[in-house]
Design a protein around this motif. Structure first.
Motif, short mmCIF file in Angstrom:
data_model
loop_
_atom_site.label_atom_id
_atom_site.label_comp_id
_atom_site.label_asym_id
_atom_site.label_seq_id
_atom_site.Cartn_x
_atom_site.Cartn_y
_atom_site.Cartn_z
N GLN A 28 -0.61 -4.36 -1.73
CA GLN A 28 -0.38 -3.98 -0.19
C GLN A 28 1.18 -4.54 0.57
O GLN A 28 1.46 -4.55 1.30
CB GLN A 28 -1.67 -4.72 0.51
CG GLN A 28 -1.57 -4.03 1.74
CD GLN A 28 -1.32 -5.86 3.20
OE1 GLN A 28 -0.61 -6.41 2.44
NE2 GLN A 28 -0.19 -4.71 3.64
N ALA A 29 1.22 -5.45 -0.22
CA ALA A 29 2.27 -6.67 0.42
C ALA A 29 3.79 -5.36 0.51
O ALA A 29 4.05 -5.48 1.01
CB ALA A 29 2.83 -7.53 -0.31
N TYR A 30 3.84 -5.29 -0.96
CA TYR A 30 5.21 -4.02 -1.52
C TYR A 30 5.29 -2.58 -0.09
O TYR A 30 6.07 -2.50 -0.20
CB TYR A 30 5.10 -3.55 -2.67
CG TYR A 30 6.22 -2.39 -3.42
CD1 TYR A 30 7.13 -2.68 -3.47
CD2 TYR A 30 5.66 -0.77 -2.86
CE1 TYR A 30 8.22 -2.24 -3.94
CE2 TYR A 30 6.51 -0.47 -3.60
CZ TYR A 30 7.85 -1.17 -3.91
OH TYR A 30 9.54 0.40 -4.09
N TRP A 31 3.42 -2.43 -0.67
CA TRP A 31 3.77 -1.43 0.78
C TRP A 31 4.34 -1.58 2.13
O TRP A 31 4.22 -1.18 3.28
CB TRP A 31 1.95 -0.76 1.17
CG TRP A 31 2.20 0.98 1.98
CD1 TRP A 31 2.01 0.55 3.12
CD2 TRP A 31 2.12 1.93 1.86
NE1 TRP A 31 1.72 1.39 3.32
CE2 TRP A 31 2.05 2.98 2.93
CE3 TRP A 31 2.66 2.73 0.40
CZ2 TRP A 31 2.23 4.29 2.76
CZ3 TRP A 31 2.22 4.02 0.59
CH2 TRP A 31 2.21 4.35 1.85
N SER A 32 3.64 -2.82 2.86
CA SER A 32 4.09 -3.58 4.32
C SER A 32 5.40 -3.17 4.20
O SER A 32 6.10 -2.73 5.82
CB SER A 32 3.49 -3.91 4.52
OG SER A 32 3.55 -5.41 5.75
N MET A 33 6.50 -4.08 2.90
CA MET A 33 7.72 -3.82 3.42
C MET A 33 8.08 -2.71 2.83
O MET A 33 9.63 -2.78 3.72
CB MET A 33 8.21 -5.16 1.98
CG MET A 33 7.77 -6.28 2.03
SD MET A 33 8.64 -7.31 0.85
CE MET A 33 8.28 -6.64 -0.57
#
Length: 231
Positions: A28-33
């Protein structure tokens, strides 16, 4: 494709970032970035997201101007390329890897000779993918002196859209044609049929449509003769 496009596609599916990340096998962190533009969206990721998020082919990456067209373009199967994009005339054909319609259209228009059935499908690409990256397409067509061929293809697409009373498509096609108008070339060309005889050229100079004459092309193609004009 950028982060905003990813976010719009995710919201259309009513997914949270967590759900989208799980579907694409990232955190999810990667998607958010990605959505915030803090990480570039790689070509490989775009191709994975194309199926998962039901993205249109216009989301696929485009070749940069510096790279240019492939030297092997003559060996490309444009009938299969059109089939992969959904063109009815070649719906039975598929390629393993779809490409951005703007890139397919540019490479086809750059060909000296195309099968007449393929050439007839080129206005359909403009009609079906009216939201493609026109800035990229027009810029690259000018680099290769193919703006007249592009202008004619768009004129045919506009004729079809006007016949179907598709006002929004017509408006977008007209807007692009206005940009091409100022770059229209005076030299004579063909619509991807350079091998025609001198007798054929002389006949077409007298028989071509006003649109073909306007774009200085030798062709007998007309919007009213295109099969998809009546679908």
């Amino acid at each position: 494709m950028d982060g905003n496009s990813l976010k719009e596609a995710r919201l259309k599916k009513n997914w949270t970032q967590v759900q989208a990340a799980l579907a694409l096998d990232v955190t999810q962190a990667y998607w958010s970035m990605l959505e915030k533009g803090h990480r570039p969206v790689s070509d490989r990721f775009v191709r994975r997201a194309l199926k998962v998020l039901n993205l249109p082919p216009t989301s696929l990456p485009l070749r940069s101007e510096e790279v240019g067209l492939p030297v092997t373009s003559q060996r490309l199967d444009f009938s299969a390329e059109l089939g992969a994009l959904g063109y009815p005339g070649f719906s039975y054909l598929r390629v393993r890897r779809r490409r951005n319609p703007a890139e397919v259209l540019l490479e086809a228009l750059n060909e000296p000779n195309l099968d007449s059935r393929v050439a007839e499908g080129l206005p359909w690409v403009a009609l079906a993918y009216v939201d493609m990256d026109w800035d990229w397409l027009v810029r690259n067509a000018k680099l290769r002196d193919r703006q007249n061929r592009l202008g004619f293809a768009l004129s045919l697409a506009r004729e079809v859209s006007e016949g179907k009373k598709e006002s929004e498509r017509t408006r977008k096609l007209r807007s692009c044609l206005e940009v091409l108008e100022s770059a229209r070339l005076a030299r004579e060309d063909t619509f991807c049929h350079d091998s025609m005889t001198q007798a054929e050229r002389a006949w077409l100079r007298e028989q071509r449509s006003p649109s073909a004459a306007h774009w200085n092309l030798l062709t007998d193609m007309k919007g009213e003769h295109l099969a998809y004009a009546y679908e």
